[in-house]
Design an enzyme around this catalytic site. Sequence first.
Site, mmCIF file in Angstrom:
data_model
loop_
_atom_site.group_PDB
_atom_site.id
_atom_site.type_symbol
_atom_site.label_atom_id
_atom_site.label_comp_id
_atom_site.label_asym_id
_atom_site.label_seq_id
_atom_site.Cartn_x
_atom_site.Cartn_y
_atom_site.Cartn_z
ATOM 1 N NE ARG A 83 -70.453 13.919 -36.798
ATOM 2 C CZ ARG A 83 -69.394 14.040 -37.616
ATOM 3 N NH1 ARG A 83 -69.761 14.792 -38.786
ATOM 4 N NH2 ARG A 83 -68.288 13.524 -37.404
ATOM 5 C CG HIS A 127 -63.751 16.406 -37.493
ATOM 6 N ND1 HIS A 127 -65.184 16.298 -37.898
ATOM 7 C CD2 HIS A 127 -63.257 16.408 -38.947
ATOM 8 C CE1 HIS A 127 -65.338 16.231 -39.263
ATOM 9 N NE2 HIS A 127 -64.191 16.511 -39.812
ATOM 10 C CD GLU A 172 -64.518 11.210 -42.613
ATOM 11 O OE1 GLU A 172 -63.368 11.707 -43.111
ATOM 12 O OE2 GLU A 172 -65.532 11.169 -43.426
ATOM 13 C CG ASN A 302 -68.977 10.988 -42.029
ATOM 14 O OD1 ASN A 302 -69.789 11.123 -41.420
ATOM 15 N ND2 ASN A 302 -67.577 11.729 -41.528
ATOM 16 C CE1 TYR A 304 -68.890 14.640 -47.963
ATOM 17 C CE2 TYR A 304 -67.950 12.905 -46.620
ATOM 18 C CZ TYR A 304 -68.669 14.328 -46.869
ATOM 19 O OH TYR A 304 -68.763 15.155 -45.778
ATOM 20 C CD GLU A 367 -68.331 14.558 -42.200
ATOM 21 O OE1 GLU A 367 -67.801 14.598 -43.366
ATOM 22 O OE2 GLU A 367 -68.045 14.814 -41.082
HETATM 23 C C1 GBH Z 1 -65.116 14.271 -44.652
HETATM 24 O O1 GBH Z 1 -63.901 13.643 -45.051
HETATM 25 C C2 GBH Z 1 -64.706 14.952 -43.642
HETATM 26 O O2 GBH Z 1 -65.147 14.434 -42.472
HETATM 27 C C3 GBH Z 1 -64.971 16.368 -43.675
HETATM 28 O O3 GBH Z 1 -64.229 17.310 -42.816
HETATM 29 C C4 GBH Z 1 -64.591 17.122 -44.782
HETATM 30 O O4 GBH Z 1 -64.722 18.560 -45.012
HETATM 31 C C5 GBH Z 1 -65.493 16.487 -45.927
HETATM 32 O O5 GBH Z 1 -65.373 14.953 -45.779
HETATM 33 C C6 GBH Z 1 -65.319 16.669 -47.409
HETATM 34 O O6 GBH Z 1 -64.199 16.472 -47.794
HETATM 35 O O7 GBH Z 1 -61.788 9.888 -53.586
HETATM 36 O O8 GBH Z 1 -59.635 9.071 -53.453
HETATM 37 O O9 GBH Z 1 -60.321 10.644 -52.123
HETATM 38 C C7 GBH Z 1 -64.321 12.625 -46.171
HETATM 39 C C8 GBH Z 1 -62.888 12.332 -46.692
HETATM 40 C C9 GBH Z 1 -63.598 11.580 -48.811
HETATM 41 C C10 GBH Z 1 -61.949 10.380 -47.981
HETATM 42 C C11 GBH Z 1 -63.753 10.415 -49.830
HETATM 43 C C12 GBH Z 1 -62.275 9.166 -48.837
HETATM 44 C C13 GBH Z 1 -62.795 8.881 -51.024
HETATM 45 C C14 GBH Z 1 -61.434 8.679 -51.651
HETATM 46 N N1 GBH Z 1 -63.136 11.220 -47.803
HETATM 47 N N2 GBH Z 1 -62.633 9.814 -50.322
HETATM 48 S S1 GBH Z 1 -61.023 9.741 -52.853
#
Ligand code: GBH
Length: 463
Positions: A83, A127, A172, A302, A304, A367
């Site tokens: 991707r 992106h 996103e 995505n 995290y 992701e």
């Molecule tokens: C992704 O964004 C992107 O698509 C990518 O380009 C980037 O490199 C990757 O993640 C790593 O960051 O904890 O308050 O920030 C993810 C962005 C991350 C936004 C988790 C929301 C949770 C809220 N997201 N975040 S906070």
Amino acid sequence: QRLLRPAPVRGLPADFRWGVATSAYQIEGAVAEDGRTPSIWDTFCRVPGAVEGGESGDAACDHYHRMPEDVELVAGLGIDTYRFSLAWPRIQPGGRGPANAKGLDFYKRLVDEVQGRGITPWITLYHWDLPQELEDAGGWPARDTALRFAEYAALAHEALGDRVEHWTTLNEPWCSAMLGYAHGVHAPGRRDLGDAMRAVHHLLLGHGLAAGALRDAAGNNPLELGITLNLGTATPETDSAADREACRRADGMGARLYLDPLVHGRYPEDVVADLAAQHIELPVREGDPAAIAAPLDVLGVNFYRGMRFSGVTEDGSATGADGLPVTRVVERDLPRTAMDWEITPTELTDLLVRLQRDYALPTVITENGAAFDDTVAADGSVPDADRTAYLADHIAAVVAARAQGADVRGYFAWSLLDNFEWAYGYDKRFGIVRVDYDTQVRTLKDSAKWYRDTIRLTRRERA
Ligand code: GBH
């Protein structure tokens, strides 16, 4: 120390898709080559204080010049699908007018390399690298940007659509709208919630119009169309009405504001009401909801982290200094990544089960990954056991979600390479492959070897 020897992942179908992901501005560099014009990120990186250390994507991983070597790396990992994103300002400099043949040529060669090694390309159209000229004309808060995006999508598909089946419109949109136009921490660095909400609507409209353009362009050729959202979970700190209300708001602004119009063709009434109370209106015109709800083949997720919320301040007040109801993130005593994000794999299972229940679309994890402070051992290896554990636990969470009925069809690790981590610059490393930014030498981290071996064992097990 956990046992990190790979074991096959059981319970996945033979056609489960394994991938890695990158994005254009984060890896390509070569920002002024072959007719590329500046994007909002080129501009934003020059604002003093905007990016850690004053860094930018000017050179990044120099992928533009090292592309065949990088695709070779992907192939070496035994991955099915790669991707990557297309840079709008390479393909359509300035965001309008005819396609730039040289810009398209780079992506044609990339697709050649990828397919030549038996890997499936998965294209993301946007992106975050909006052509600066479109920002100067109003950016995503302006309706015209949605129309321009659909035009760009058609140009890209015209050039690559005979060979590429997998197309994601936006990566996103929450980040584009909220981080870019409300919080001002991403390009273009504006801080106005009204602008951010106008951006939301025009991003979604741009998605819908692009979806229509891609379907038209594809004709009878196969097309798997999707959008990628950043999603988490919102869990109340206690069972109090205030905490549950905070979760409703967080989930409304973070997830349902996007998912409901995309899947059900209408914005969530509670979120619309919350915005109206702040005198903010989504600029919806007749026909927009139907355009936005264009059929999706797949939802990209995505993931995290999940988050816990409280509806009161530390001292118990339900209203914040801004006069608005409190939606406060409650930090938990959990292990964290170098981004200081809590590690919450079981919440990925919860999210996927919930998406299945409320939206019933096939999903792919487009992701998932983590930044850690990697060390390079004396023998040159990168023993990133923490990242390996993160990936293993989240893949296990996908298996658990599938066992509960969630139709999850693939998993892409973020990211192939250490890269330009937006406002954090190069200090935060998400790669499963290390990049030495002085020499541009790439080194497989232990997590990459673990991922490669896990995929291989899993395939053999299923065969
Ligand atoms: C992704 O964004 C992107 O698509 C990518 O380009 C980037 O490199 C990757 O993640 C790593 O960051 O904890 O308050 O920030 C993810 C962005 C991350 C936004 C988790 C929301 C949770 C809220 N997201 N975040 S906070």
